[in-house]
Design an enzyme around this catalytic site. Structure first.
Site, PDB file in Angstrom:
ATOM      1  N   HIS A  59       0.824  -1.211   0.000  1.00  0.00           N
ATOM      2  CA  HIS A  59       0.000   0.000   0.000  1.00  0.00           C
ATOM      3  C   HIS A  59       0.863   1.269   0.000  1.00  0.00           C
ATOM      4  O   HIS A  59       2.014   1.264   0.467  1.00  0.00           O
ATOM      5  CB  HIS A  59      -0.939  -0.001   1.212  1.00  0.00           C
ATOM      6  CG  HIS A  59      -2.065  -0.990   1.068  1.00  0.00           C
ATOM      7  ND1 HIS A  59      -3.091  -1.104   1.982  1.00  0.00           N
ATOM      8  CD2 HIS A  59      -2.315  -1.912   0.094  1.00  0.00           C
ATOM      9  CE1 HIS A  59      -3.929  -2.047   1.573  1.00  0.00           C
ATOM     10  NE2 HIS A  59      -3.474  -2.560   0.449  1.00  0.00           N
ATOM     11  N   GLU A  95       0.865   4.029   1.717  1.00  0.00           N
ATOM     12  CA  GLU A  95       1.358   4.507   3.017  1.00  0.00           C
ATOM     13  C   GLU A  95       2.553   3.666   3.472  1.00  0.00           C
ATOM     14  O   GLU A  95       3.546   4.185   3.980  1.00  0.00           O
ATOM     15  CB  GLU A  95       0.246   4.410   4.080  1.00  0.00           C
ATOM     16  CG  GLU A  95      -1.029   5.176   3.757  1.00  0.00           C
ATOM     17  CD  GLU A  95      -2.071   4.325   3.041  1.00  0.00           C
ATOM     18  OE1 GLU A  95      -1.716   3.563   2.114  1.00  0.00           O
ATOM     19  OE2 GLU A  95      -3.253   4.420   3.402  1.00  0.00           O
ATOM     20  N   CYS A 147      -6.295   2.043   5.358  1.00  0.00           N
ATOM     21  CA  CYS A 147      -6.874   0.763   5.782  1.00  0.00           C
ATOM     22  C   CYS A 147      -6.328   0.416   7.172  1.00  0.00           C
ATOM     23  O   CYS A 147      -5.435   1.102   7.687  1.00  0.00           O
ATOM     24  CB  CYS A 147      -6.533  -0.342   4.774  1.00  0.00           C
ATOM     25  SG  CYS A 147      -4.824  -0.906   4.844  1.00  0.00           S
ATOM     26  N   CYS A 155      -2.458  -0.271   7.339  1.00  0.00           N
ATOM     27  CA  CYS A 155      -1.678   0.959   7.190  1.00  0.00           C
ATOM     28  C   CYS A 155      -1.848   1.849   8.417  1.00  0.00           C
ATOM     29  O   CYS A 155      -0.901   2.498   8.856  1.00  0.00           O
ATOM     30  CB  CYS A 155      -2.069   1.698   5.921  1.00  0.00           C
ATOM     31  SG  CYS A 155      -1.476   0.871   4.428  1.00  0.00           S
TER      32      CYS A 155
HETATM   33 ZN   LIG Z   1      -3.435   0.245   3.408  1.00  0.00          ZN
END
Ligand SMILES: [Zn+2]
Ligand SMILES: [Zn+2]
Length: 153
Positions: free
Chosen positions: A70, A72, A98, A101
């Site tokens: 992801h 981040e 999410c 993260c």
């Molecule tokens: Zn994420």
């Protein structure tokens, strides 16, 4: 001459890097900022050197594409790779983070999250941010900021 605000500058940068995403399920960008300086950026993409979703299709398990790191996480890991402290920094993201993260953002010592769009804002993520004293603030990308880019032409 009109100057772009700090928030819109970092948010525009975050949307620009999202355009590098390799997974079409969600194009996400993240920018880590410290003392008004960009220290790292990340987008939703495969592990370096591995196949991209846009070339080989997503690798879906339980309705999630597991191929990508992801945005981040990529930004945080870039700091880890190059030895840049993230403690006390801020992060700009295109989408509300999410759960995974969220945990990494907190653990990296990031103190503020600016997000442009709501995205399944998980109640547990909100709870964890609250417990950790990490503030979240919605800063939508402003069309006027993008218009300023065109004034450069
Ligand atoms: Zn994420
Ligand atoms: Zn994918």
């Amino acid at each position: 001459m009109e100057r772009i605000s700090w928030h819109q500058y970092f948010m525009a940068q975050t949307h620009l890097i999202a355009l590098r995403s390799t997974c079409e399920r969600l194009t996400v960008g993240a920018t880590i900022v410290r003392d008004k300086r960009i220290i790292a950026g990340g987008y939703n993409g495969s592990v370096s050197g591995s196949a991209h979703c846009i070339d080989d299709g997503c690798y879906v398990i339980d309705n999630h594409c597991v191929r990508t790191v992801h945005a981040e996480m990529n930004a945080v890991l870039q700091c880890a790779k190059f030895g840049v402290p993230t403690d006390g920094s801020e992060i700009y993201v295109t989408h509300f983070p999410c759960l995974q993260c969220t945990k990494s953002i907190i653990q990296a010592g990031i103190k503020k999250v600016y997000y442009a769009k709501d995205y399944k804002n998980h109640p547990y993520a909100i709870e964890l941010f609250g417990e950790a004293g990490v503030e979240t603030e919605k800063i939508p990308l402003d069309d006027e900021a993008l218009q300023l880019v065109h004034t450069l032409e």
